[in-house]
Design a protein around this motif. Sequence first.
Motif, PDB file in Angstrom:
ATOM      1  N   MET A 111     -77.939  25.781  18.064  1.00 47.92           N
ATOM      2  CA  MET A 111     -76.795  26.642  17.766  1.00 47.92           C
ATOM      3  C   MET A 111     -77.105  27.653  16.687  1.00 47.92           C
ATOM      4  O   MET A 111     -76.762  28.827  16.791  1.00 47.92           O
ATOM      5  CB  MET A 111     -75.612  25.756  17.340  1.00 47.92           C
ATOM      6  CG  MET A 111     -74.366  26.506  16.912  1.00 47.92           C
ATOM      7  SD  MET A 111     -74.400  27.154  15.248  1.00 47.92           S
ATOM      8  CE  MET A 111     -74.271  25.673  14.262  1.00 47.92           C
ATOM      9  N   TRP A 112     -77.768  27.203  15.602  1.00 48.94           N
ATOM     10  CA  TRP A 112     -77.966  28.111  14.466  1.00 48.94           C
ATOM     11  C   TRP A 112     -78.875  29.274  14.840  1.00 48.94           C
ATOM     12  O   TRP A 112     -78.736  30.375  14.311  1.00 48.94           O
ATOM     13  CB  TRP A 112     -78.489  27.358  13.239  1.00 48.94           C
ATOM     14  CG  TRP A 112     -79.883  26.807  13.359  1.00 48.94           C
ATOM     15  CD1 TRP A 112     -80.238  25.590  13.836  1.00 48.94           C
ATOM     16  CD2 TRP A 112     -81.091  27.467  12.983  1.00 48.94           C
ATOM     17  NE1 TRP A 112     -81.599  25.442  13.789  1.00 48.94           N
ATOM     18  CE2 TRP A 112     -82.141  26.573  13.249  1.00 48.94           C
ATOM     19  CE3 TRP A 112     -81.392  28.709  12.428  1.00 48.94           C
ATOM     20  CZ2 TRP A 112     -83.480  26.886  12.999  1.00 48.94           C
ATOM     21  CZ3 TRP A 112     -82.717  29.024  12.172  1.00 48.94           C
ATOM     22  CH2 TRP A 112     -83.752  28.120  12.465  1.00 48.94           C
ATOM     23  N   ALA A 115     -76.574  31.668  16.724  1.00 49.25           N
ATOM     24  CA  ALA A 115     -75.644  32.332  15.794  1.00 49.25           C
ATOM     25  C   ALA A 115     -76.376  33.369  14.950  1.00 49.25           C
ATOM     26  O   ALA A 115     -75.878  34.486  14.747  1.00 49.25           O
ATOM     27  CB  ALA A 115     -74.978  31.286  14.897  1.00 49.25           C
ATOM     28  N   THR A 116     -77.557  33.008  14.477  1.00 51.36           N
ATOM     29  CA  THR A 116     -78.330  33.955  13.652  1.00 51.36           C
ATOM     30  C   THR A 116     -78.704  35.184  14.472  1.00 51.36           C
ATOM     31  O   THR A 116     -78.600  36.327  13.996  1.00 51.36           O
ATOM     32  CB  THR A 116     -79.599  33.265  13.102  1.00 51.36           C
ATOM     33  OG1 THR A 116     -79.189  32.076  12.428  1.00 51.36           O
ATOM     34  CG2 THR A 116     -80.350  34.165  12.133  1.00 51.36           C
ATOM     35  N   TYR A 119     -75.712  37.348  14.968  1.00 52.67           N
ATOM     36  CA  TYR A 119     -75.392  38.041  13.718  1.00 52.67           C
ATOM     37  C   TYR A 119     -76.351  39.216  13.489  1.00 52.67           C
ATOM     38  O   TYR A 119     -75.939  40.322  13.170  1.00 52.67           O
ATOM     39  CB  TYR A 119     -75.470  37.044  12.560  1.00 52.67           C
ATOM     40  CG  TYR A 119     -75.133  37.654  11.232  1.00 52.67           C
ATOM     41  CD1 TYR A 119     -73.815  37.733  10.814  1.00 52.67           C
ATOM     42  CD2 TYR A 119     -76.119  38.170  10.401  1.00 52.67           C
ATOM     43  CE1 TYR A 119     -73.487  38.307   9.598  1.00 52.67           C
ATOM     44  CE2 TYR A 119     -75.811  38.750   9.194  1.00 52.67           C
ATOM     45  CZ  TYR A 119     -74.494  38.808   8.793  1.00 52.67           C
ATOM     46  OH  TYR A 119     -74.180  39.394   7.595  1.00 52.67           O
ATOM     47  N   ARG A 143     -68.421  27.630  18.253  1.00 47.72           N
ATOM     48  CA  ARG A 143     -67.560  28.572  17.544  1.00 47.72           C
ATOM     49  C   ARG A 143     -68.364  29.505  16.622  1.00 47.72           C
ATOM     50  O   ARG A 143     -68.063  30.687  16.491  1.00 47.72           O
ATOM     51  CB  ARG A 143     -66.565  27.745  16.722  1.00 47.72           C
ATOM     52  CG  ARG A 143     -65.462  28.504  16.032  1.00 47.72           C
ATOM     53  CD  ARG A 143     -64.585  27.463  15.333  1.00 47.72           C
ATOM     54  NE  ARG A 143     -63.654  28.056  14.396  1.00 47.72           N
ATOM     55  CZ  ARG A 143     -62.393  28.356  14.670  1.00 47.72           C
ATOM     56  NH1 ARG A 143     -61.936  28.151  15.875  1.00 47.72           N
ATOM     57  NH2 ARG A 143     -61.603  28.852  13.756  1.00 47.72           N
ATOM     58  N   GLU A 144     -69.411  28.956  15.988  1.00 46.94           N
ATOM     59  CA  GLU A 144     -70.204  29.761  15.052  1.00 46.94           C
ATOM     60  C   GLU A 144     -70.868  30.936  15.767  1.00 46.94           C
ATOM     61  O   GLU A 144     -70.937  32.046  15.229  1.00 46.94           O
ATOM     62  CB  GLU A 144     -71.298  28.895  14.400  1.00 46.94           C
ATOM     63  CG  GLU A 144     -70.780  27.814  13.472  1.00 46.94           C
ATOM     64  CD  GLU A 144     -70.484  26.506  14.183  1.00 46.94           C
ATOM     65  OE1 GLU A 144     -70.317  26.514  15.425  1.00 46.94           O
ATOM     66  OE2 GLU A 144     -70.412  25.471  13.488  1.00 46.94           O
ATOM     67  N   ARG A 151     -68.210  39.373  15.247  1.00 45.94           N
ATOM     68  CA  ARG A 151     -68.491  40.163  14.050  1.00 45.94           C
ATOM     69  C   ARG A 151     -69.464  41.300  14.381  1.00 45.94           C
ATOM     70  O   ARG A 151     -69.279  42.452  13.964  1.00 45.94           O
ATOM     71  CB  ARG A 151     -69.058  39.226  12.981  1.00 45.94           C
ATOM     72  CG  ARG A 151     -69.582  39.880  11.725  1.00 45.94           C
ATOM     73  CD  ARG A 151     -71.092  40.003  11.794  1.00 45.94           C
ATOM     74  NE  ARG A 151     -71.652  40.672  10.637  1.00 45.94           N
ATOM     75  CZ  ARG A 151     -72.811  41.292  10.640  1.00 45.94           C
ATOM     76  NH1 ARG A 151     -73.532  41.343  11.735  1.00 45.94           N
ATOM     77  NH2 ARG A 151     -73.257  41.874   9.561  1.00 45.94           N
TER      78      ARG A 151
ATOM     79  N   ARG B  42     -78.863  26.962   6.919  1.00 48.63           N
ATOM     80  CA  ARG B  42     -79.049  27.888   8.047  1.00 48.63           C
ATOM     81  C   ARG B  42     -77.821  28.786   8.209  1.00 48.63           C
ATOM     82  O   ARG B  42     -77.937  29.955   8.550  1.00 48.63           O
ATOM     83  CB  ARG B  42     -79.288  27.104   9.331  1.00 48.63           C
ATOM     84  CG  ARG B  42     -80.624  26.391   9.333  1.00 48.63           C
ATOM     85  CD  ARG B  42     -80.792  25.623  10.625  1.00 48.63           C
ATOM     86  NE  ARG B  42     -81.912  24.727  10.546  1.00 48.63           N
ATOM     87  CZ  ARG B  42     -81.846  23.430  10.753  1.00 48.63           C
ATOM     88  NH1 ARG B  42     -80.691  22.866  11.059  1.00 48.63           N
ATOM     89  NH2 ARG B  42     -82.912  22.689  10.657  1.00 48.63           N
ATOM     90  N   ALA B  43     -76.638  28.196   7.959  1.00 47.04           N
ATOM     91  CA  ALA B  43     -75.408  28.968   8.165  1.00 47.04           C
ATOM     92  C   ALA B  43     -75.322  30.167   7.218  1.00 47.04           C
ATOM     93  O   ALA B  43     -74.631  31.137   7.506  1.00 47.04           O
ATOM     94  CB  ALA B  43     -74.195  28.066   7.980  1.00 47.04           C
ATOM     95  N   GLN B  45     -77.361  32.293   6.835  1.00 48.44           N
ATOM     96  CA  GLN B  45     -77.962  33.461   7.497  1.00 48.44           C
ATOM     97  C   GLN B  45     -76.954  34.225   8.339  1.00 48.44           C
ATOM     98  O   GLN B  45     -77.132  35.405   8.601  1.00 48.44           O
ATOM     99  CB  GLN B  45     -79.113  33.013   8.408  1.00 48.44           C
ATOM    100  CG  GLN B  45     -80.283  32.412   7.650  1.00 48.44           C
ATOM    101  CD  GLN B  45     -81.372  31.980   8.592  1.00 48.44           C
ATOM    102  OE1 GLN B  45     -81.898  32.781   9.340  1.00 48.44           O
ATOM    103  NE2 GLN B  45     -81.694  30.702   8.573  1.00 48.44           N
ATOM    104  N   TYR B  46     -75.919  33.538   8.821  1.00 47.13           N
ATOM    105  CA  TYR B  46     -74.986  34.243   9.689  1.00 47.13           C
ATOM    106  C   TYR B  46     -73.545  34.228   9.165  1.00 47.13           C
ATOM    107  O   TYR B  46     -72.617  34.553   9.901  1.00 47.13           O
ATOM    108  CB  TYR B  46     -75.034  33.711  11.140  1.00 47.13           C
ATOM    109  CG  TYR B  46     -74.850  32.218  11.282  1.00 47.13           C
ATOM    110  CD1 TYR B  46     -73.586  31.668  11.345  1.00 47.13           C
ATOM    111  CD2 TYR B  46     -75.941  31.382  11.390  1.00 47.13           C
ATOM    112  CE1 TYR B  46     -73.414  30.314  11.488  1.00 47.13           C
ATOM    113  CE2 TYR B  46     -75.792  30.019  11.529  1.00 47.13           C
ATOM    114  CZ  TYR B  46     -74.524  29.491  11.579  1.00 47.13           C
ATOM    115  OH  TYR B  46     -74.352  28.149  11.712  1.00 47.13           O
ATOM    116  N   GLU B  51     -69.266  39.865   3.218  1.00 47.23           N
ATOM    117  CA  GLU B  51     -68.278  40.283   4.215  1.00 47.23           C
ATOM    118  C   GLU B  51     -66.930  39.601   3.965  1.00 47.23           C
ATOM    119  O   GLU B  51     -65.878  40.171   4.251  1.00 47.23           O
ATOM    120  CB  GLU B  51     -68.811  40.003   5.621  1.00 47.23           C
ATOM    121  CG  GLU B  51     -69.985  40.934   5.905  1.00 47.23           C
ATOM    122  CD  GLU B  51     -70.673  40.704   7.236  1.00 47.23           C
ATOM    123  OE1 GLU B  51     -70.084  40.067   8.118  1.00 47.23           O
ATOM    124  OE2 GLU B  51     -71.814  41.181   7.382  1.00 47.23           O
TER     125      GLU B  51
END
Lengths: 336, 481
Positions: A111-112, A115-116, A119, A143-144, A151, B42-43, B45-46, B51
């Motif tokens: 997931m990460w 998400a990254t 982003y 969701r992430e 975004r 890790r989170a 990073q996004y 913001e």
Amino acid sequence: MAEALVLLTEVFLVAVGLLLVTLVWRRVALGRGERRVREAERRVRPVAIALVEGEGGETTGLSAREQAVLADVLGRYARKLTGDADARIGAYFHDAHALRSALRELHARRMWRRATAAYRLGDMCCPDEATQPLLAALDDSRREVRAAAARSLGRLRVVSAALPIVEALVQRRVPNGIAGQALLELGTDARPELGRIAGHEDPSVRATAITLLGLVGDSGDSHIAGAALRDPSADVRRAAAEALGRIGTFSDEGALRAALDDRMHFVRAEAAATLGVIDAPEALPRLVEIARTDRFRPARAAARAVARIDPKLLTSVAAAPDAGPHLHEAADLLAV
Amino acid sequence: MSAAETVLRIASWISFFYFVILSLVYLTFTIVAWKRLAAHRRARQYSPLDELFASPFTPPVSVILPAYNESTGIVSSVTSLLDLRYPRNEVIVVNDGSTDATLEALRDAFDLRPVREALRTRIPTAPVRATYVSRRHPNLWVLDKENGGKSDALNAGINASTYAYVCAVDADAVLEEDALLLVVKPVVDDPELVAAVGGIVRIANGCRIEAGRLVKFGLPRSNLARFQVIEYFRAFLIGRLAFDSINSVLIISGAFGLFSREHVEAVGGYARDTVGEDIELVTRLHRYLRDRGEAYRIKFVPDPVCWTEVPEQLAMLSRQRRRWQRGLGETLWRHRRMILNPRAGSVGMVTMPYFLLFEFFGAIVQLIGIPVVVLAWAIGVLSASFFLAFLVVSVLLSMLLSLAAVLLEEYAVRRHEGPREIALVVVYGLLESFGYRQLVAYFAFRGFIDLVRGRHDWGEMERRGLERSAEAPLPRQVSSP
């Protein structure tokens, strides 16, 4: 029994020992990785600045790690820059490995990583390449990832994404704040879609749409917010009153004055605040009355509205013995 | 075998299994915390904070600072709150009947003017004598009220707050510049679910603090404070993260915690008749929300948000730990119906039993268990292999798990400068099991006795003051009512 105990303690020791060894290894690896990134960033920063300023910027000699770090640096710059610099960053990413890598990572198992990637795509200034994959990422199972995709669609100002973002918002697949911010990034282009969903069946969606219209809309949208003042949902009426305060111009002050008699105290409070913002002297008698007699929130908002519209009137009514705490407070704040 | 030997043997086995289960629990916690920390890293990073700062959807927050006899440090504390990086917030200082010059210091520094503020009275408090607003900072309010204790001051602040989220901050705490943004993030992600958020509180002794900001991290010079560094790692980084993963965080530190005002008002605010008002409020929130069948989250963010001073003298540490033990005991007793009650969910089935067995009664087992096993081995009731296994489980594993906490901290939020500091922390982690833990267990045991005797006071707390360089301490006396 004793042997079992010894065995148990040995198992424990091995487990904890393994944990410690792994943690030490991870710490060393992380530290080394970060050091390398810092060094690479120092080397590529001049290249990034040259690229952004349109002065060339030779990237062919950069290693794979340096290319990745350059992509990160340019992504950070993209968040702060607009216009030509944005276009030059987009031009760089158009042919760069980083864009292809991010597009590929959108399908990663972890997931990460997805998400990254979602982003980062928002900072690469390549809407043509990123829009479709990001729209697809709005349906990701996590969701992430969906939030990062929403975004990024906002960052890339993909107007056609307004509807899918709103739908994600409606279905609560993306946090309200993130979807709202993305729609804000779309700016006035999102207004038609927001106007449409202001009539959605779910009151929370209607309220969000009206709130957003208040943020990105103009006088042309005040009729939508005005109509929402008569919505069956109190949350929508509150959002409408607030939005009208932000839009600032509203021909039907009567509707707002009527909202001062709403059965929900928070709608009355928001209507009072808005009447203060739009400077509505006709509302003064009712505002003074509310400030004297209503519940805490509307009374405080009404007193402060009176202070905005007619400071002299506030001073005189606050001097009366039965003025009450809210008019006293507003008068004292005015004096300060 | 005589009756005494039988008792010794049974007690030894109970102690052994207590430490086995405790080690197993800590090992599980450590693994869960590691997983959570990795995901959190890790989170970043996004989901950057910049913001969040720029978003109009970030909710405004009322920061409440109860102050009792804080004249020396109050101005820098308030200044640091006014300088927080946050889009919209107000600061409400509640002077809780200070007998020193706290109010005068605030008046002089912030040009306060009296205002007849309209105050809510939803939570009853001691009378508010006067309200002031700053001419220089319109978002700074000061309430001057009669003394009623910390909980009462916090409740008065909640009554005076404008916004939907309130953040309680200790007057001597030093906040990270992004502290509010960090704790608000879960609220932005899930505004309908999140009822409260806490973050990591770290030890400021030894750090350089200027103008209410931590400018240089450093280890405390006192041995006692260094041991507490390890303890705080274990409690915050491992324990609370593990409980967060099952939505059963029971403690949001009184030094820094964000709450939904609506929920706090609904449960009646902070309890005034306990010394553990922070754990009691969170437990009551869990109980209230679970009783109503509402979906909710009480979150813990693994970011260092707040720095606080810890005791460097044994007497002060003793008072603090006795008070903590009493607070825990009072809360567990008050909410005893939740313990092992399936309706209370993971809070009742996991967290509260854990706190009862390992935090509340743990002190007694640690104090009595080890001497009992030594005695049993010495008189030949237990075999050498049992004794050895017991030592490994009760001492060696504790040491290694403390080390794991240190390493996790290094993995997640690296603040230590250079290998010397890391090595020092590791050494103190290893030494902790030889004396310090037993000492803390002894203090907790005395807290247990205080509780049984019905003691209710807070006791004096002497602080040296944080607003100083690490090299030049400035003495300060602070006492809580």
